[in-house]
Write an enzyme that holds these catalytic residues in place. Structure first.
Site, PDB file in Angstrom:
ATOM      1  N   ASP A 105     -12.969  -8.747   3.578  1.00  0.00           N
ATOM      2  CA  ASP A 105     -14.062  -8.656   2.638  1.00  0.00           C
ATOM      3  C   ASP A 105     -14.658  -9.984   2.869  1.00  0.00           C
ATOM      4  O   ASP A 105     -15.770 -10.196   2.678  1.00  0.00           O
ATOM      5  CB  ASP A 105     -13.656  -8.432   1.307  1.00  0.00           C
ATOM      6  CG  ASP A 105     -13.983  -6.568   0.872  1.00  0.00           C
ATOM      7  OD1 ASP A 105     -13.942  -5.840   2.075  1.00  0.00           O
ATOM      8  OD2 ASP A 105     -14.320  -6.316  -0.114  1.00  0.00           O
ATOM      9  N   LYS A 118       1.938 -15.848   3.538  1.00  0.00           N
ATOM     10  CA  LYS A 118       2.495 -16.545   2.403  1.00  0.00           C
ATOM     11  C   LYS A 118       3.904 -16.705   2.411  1.00  0.00           C
ATOM     12  O   LYS A 118       4.634 -16.628   1.555  1.00  0.00           O
ATOM     13  CB  LYS A 118       1.837 -15.903   1.188  1.00  0.00           C
ATOM     14  CG  LYS A 118       1.915 -16.687  -0.017  1.00  0.00           C
ATOM     15  CD  LYS A 118       0.803 -17.839  -0.216  1.00  0.00           C
ATOM     16  CE  LYS A 118       0.980 -18.754  -1.456  1.00  0.00           C
ATOM     17  NZ  LYS A 118       0.117 -19.754  -1.587  1.00  0.00           N
ATOM     18  N   ASP A 137      -4.110 -18.222   1.412  1.00  0.00           N
ATOM     19  CA  ASP A 137      -4.996 -18.985   0.504  1.00  0.00           C
ATOM     20  C   ASP A 137      -5.764 -19.876   1.300  1.00  0.00           C
ATOM     21  O   ASP A 137      -6.934 -20.152   1.286  1.00  0.00           O
ATOM     22  CB  ASP A 137      -4.281 -19.687  -0.950  1.00  0.00           C
ATOM     23  CG  ASP A 137      -3.287 -20.157  -0.337  1.00  0.00           C
ATOM     24  OD1 ASP A 137      -2.618 -20.308   0.827  1.00  0.00           O
ATOM     25  OD2 ASP A 137      -2.557 -20.981  -1.257  1.00  0.00           O
ATOM     26  N   TYR A 197       0.865  -1.186   0.132  1.00  0.00           N
ATOM     27  CA  TYR A 197       0.177   0.154   0.011  1.00  0.00           C
ATOM     28  C   TYR A 197       0.879   1.285   0.068  1.00  0.00           C
ATOM     29  O   TYR A 197       0.012   2.262  -0.153  1.00  0.00           O
ATOM     30  CB  TYR A 197      -0.946  -0.019   1.059  1.00  0.00           C
ATOM     31  CG  TYR A 197      -2.152  -0.617   0.986  1.00  0.00           C
ATOM     32  CD1 TYR A 197      -2.155  -2.106   0.965  1.00  0.00           C
ATOM     33  CD2 TYR A 197      -3.270   0.174   0.715  1.00  0.00           C
ATOM     34  CE1 TYR A 197      -3.546  -2.784   0.697  1.00  0.00           C
ATOM     35  CE2 TYR A 197      -4.567  -0.649   0.500  1.00  0.00           C
ATOM     36  CZ  TYR A 197      -4.707  -1.805   0.556  1.00  0.00           C
ATOM     37  OH  TYR A 197      -5.918  -2.407   0.206  1.00  0.00           O
ATOM     38  N   ASP A 247      -6.616  -6.838   3.676  1.00  0.00           N
ATOM     39  CA  ASP A 247      -7.841  -6.050   2.950  1.00  0.00           C
ATOM     40  C   ASP A 247      -8.644  -7.164   2.320  1.00  0.00           C
ATOM     41  O   ASP A 247      -9.967  -7.157   2.238  1.00  0.00           O
ATOM     42  CB  ASP A 247      -6.988  -5.239   1.974  1.00  0.00           C
ATOM     43  CG  ASP A 247      -8.242  -4.630   0.936  1.00  0.00           C
ATOM     44  OD1 ASP A 247      -9.125  -4.115   1.510  1.00  0.00           O
ATOM     45  OD2 ASP A 247      -8.239  -4.726  -0.376  1.00  0.00           O
TER      46      ASP A 247
HETATM   47  C1  IPM Z   1     -10.512  -1.054   2.981  1.00  0.00           C
HETATM   48  C2  IPM Z   1     -10.904  -0.419   1.602  1.00  0.00           C
HETATM   49  C3  IPM Z   1      -9.516   0.174   1.054  1.00  0.00           C
HETATM   50  C4  IPM Z   1      -8.435  -0.564   1.242  1.00  0.00           C
HETATM   51  C5  IPM Z   1      -9.627   1.063  -0.142  1.00  0.00           C
HETATM   52  C6  IPM Z   1     -11.079   1.990  -0.236  1.00  0.00           C
HETATM   53  C7  IPM Z   1      -8.619   1.747  -0.389  1.00  0.00           C
HETATM   54  O1  IPM Z   1     -10.949  -1.468   0.594  1.00  0.00           O
HETATM   55  O2  IPM Z   1     -10.710  -0.189   4.006  1.00  0.00           O
HETATM   56  O3  IPM Z   1     -10.668  -2.278   3.188  1.00  0.00           O
HETATM   57  O4  IPM Z   1      -7.930  -1.214   0.262  1.00  0.00           O
HETATM   58  O5  IPM Z   1      -7.675  -0.518   2.120  1.00  0.00           O
HETATM   59 MN    MN Z   2     -11.049  -3.522   1.566  1.00  0.00          MN
END
Ligand code: IPM
Ligand code: MN
Length: 367
Positions: A257, A195, A229, A142, A253
């Site tokens: 999700d 990983k 993974d 990042y 990240d």
């Molecule tokens: C998160 C989001 C951000 C990230 C994006 C919007 C830059 O996906 O907070 O998880 O990748 O960190």
């Molecule tokens: Mn995210």
């Protein structure tokens, strides 16, 4: 307590307003005072100030604004993302800029299935889905290190470096172990996710730091390791196995999700960008949802959960038991309301955005 409010884009201001309603109710209930100040840092402001929609041309946030934000006890963020502005401009110019400049080195993501919330995992319930991901938030791929050469030619070359430091890994790892002690669950286990079978340099830095720190400083906590993974498979198959997970920025990240959908989706999931000794920023995980903007159908539960986290973590970082109690009360109120909702998905809740906020306010008052 002084809180800076960044409503941001799209549905961000709508959901933040519900979190602020709940804050008002819980402050009255528990008996503390607070002040808020709004900051307009939206994509619309960027465009009106002459920002180019295609490439970063002027600052999304000015240094003087960041310096002012630094003086607050916490930042409460709605959403970032504008349909007319190219991806990356606002994300890097505002969200990542704040994470890096304010050294919010932890991204804390509780993964908790609230009562009555649908999960796509068959035969799993609230007892099975209750863990926390500690994501390193200032390093990895990042940082933007790297570059592109011979752009637009067949020889185009691009590199994007994984900047991993022992210092960065150590502070995330220590935070995870400390958090595990504070959680004090029966599992009492921290899982490192990386990983190491391919990323033999960066992964090894994490792996050695994890085991050295764990062995010396946290002998009371079990240590576990997953390749990223495999971790994705296990989150789906055996979420009940996890207690605290610690991982690097990009892996964090991605797995958060996946974790968000098993806890009911982006309408529910909240996150904190933490600097335990500085100013931290709390946000719902969902984006700005342009197609729902202004319709009052977006789910404010994630934003309210972000407010609960703001109160609890600010309380814990400053040793203020009243704030911590307020955070716990807000979370309890959320858990009283989720069973009444038809769904956690936008436009399917059985209630409007403001009605869900009102239900949580009522639950706080009755608690
Ligand atoms: C998160 C989001 C951000 C990230 C994006 C919007 C830059 O996906 O907070 O998880 O990748 O960190
Ligand atoms: Mn995210």
């Amino acid at each position: 307590m002084r809180i800076a409010i960044i409503g941001g884009d799209g549905t961000g201001p709508e959901v933040a307003a519900e979190g602020l309603k709940v804050l008002e109710a819980v402050a009255e209930k528990v008996g503390f005072r607070y002040e808020t100040k709004e900051f307009n840092l939206s994509g619309d402001r960027y465009l009106q100030a002459g920002g180019d929609p295609k490439f970063p041309s002027i600052p999304v946030i000015h240094d003087s604004e960041i310096e002012e934000l630094r003086t607050f006890d916490a930042i409460y963020l709605g959403a970032v993302g504008h349909p007319d502005i190219a991806p990356g401009i606002l994300e890097k110019g505002l969200l990542l800029k704040l994470r890096f400049t304010l050294d919010q080195y932890i991204n804390l993501r509780p993964v908790k299935l609230y009562p009555g919330v649908w999960t796509p995992l068959k035969d799993k319930g609230p007892d099975d889905i209750d863990f926390v991901v500690v994501r390193e938030n200032t390093e990895g791929i990042y940082t933007g290190m790297g570059g592109v050469q011979y752009k637009g030619t067949p020889q185009e070359v691009s590199t994007q470096m994984n900047c991993t430091t022992r210092f960065g890994a150590e502070r995330a790892i220590r935070y995870a172990f400390e958090f595990c002690r504070r959680r004090n669950s029966r599992k009492r286990m921290v899982t490192l996710v990386h990983k190491t079978n391919v990323l033999t340099f960066a992964g090894d830095t994490w792996f050695r730091a994890f085991h050295e720190i764990g062995e010396k400083e946290y002998p009371d906590i079990k240590r576990d390791y997953n390749h990223v993974d495999a971790c994705c498979m296990w989150f789906v198959k055996n979420p009940e196995f996890y207690d605290v997970v610690v991982t690097d920025n990009i892996f964090g990240d991605i797995i958060t999700d996946l974790a968000a959908i098993i806890q009911g989706g982006l309408g529910v999931a909240a996150g904190g960008n933490l600097n335990p000794k500085g100013v931290s920023m709390y946000e719902p995980m969902g984006g700005s949802a342009p197609k729902y903007t202004g319709k009052k159908v977006i789910n404010p539960i994630a934003a309210i959960a972000a407010m609960a986290m703001l109160l609890r973590e600010t309380g814990s970082h400053t040793g203020n038991a009243q704030l911590a109690e307020a955070g716990n009360r807000v979370e309890a109120a959320i858990m009283a309301v989720t069973p009444m909702m038809k769904s956690q998905a936008a436009a399917q809740m059985g209630y409007s955005t403001t009605q869900v906020g009102d239900l949580v306010v009522r639950a706080v008052r009755q608690s």
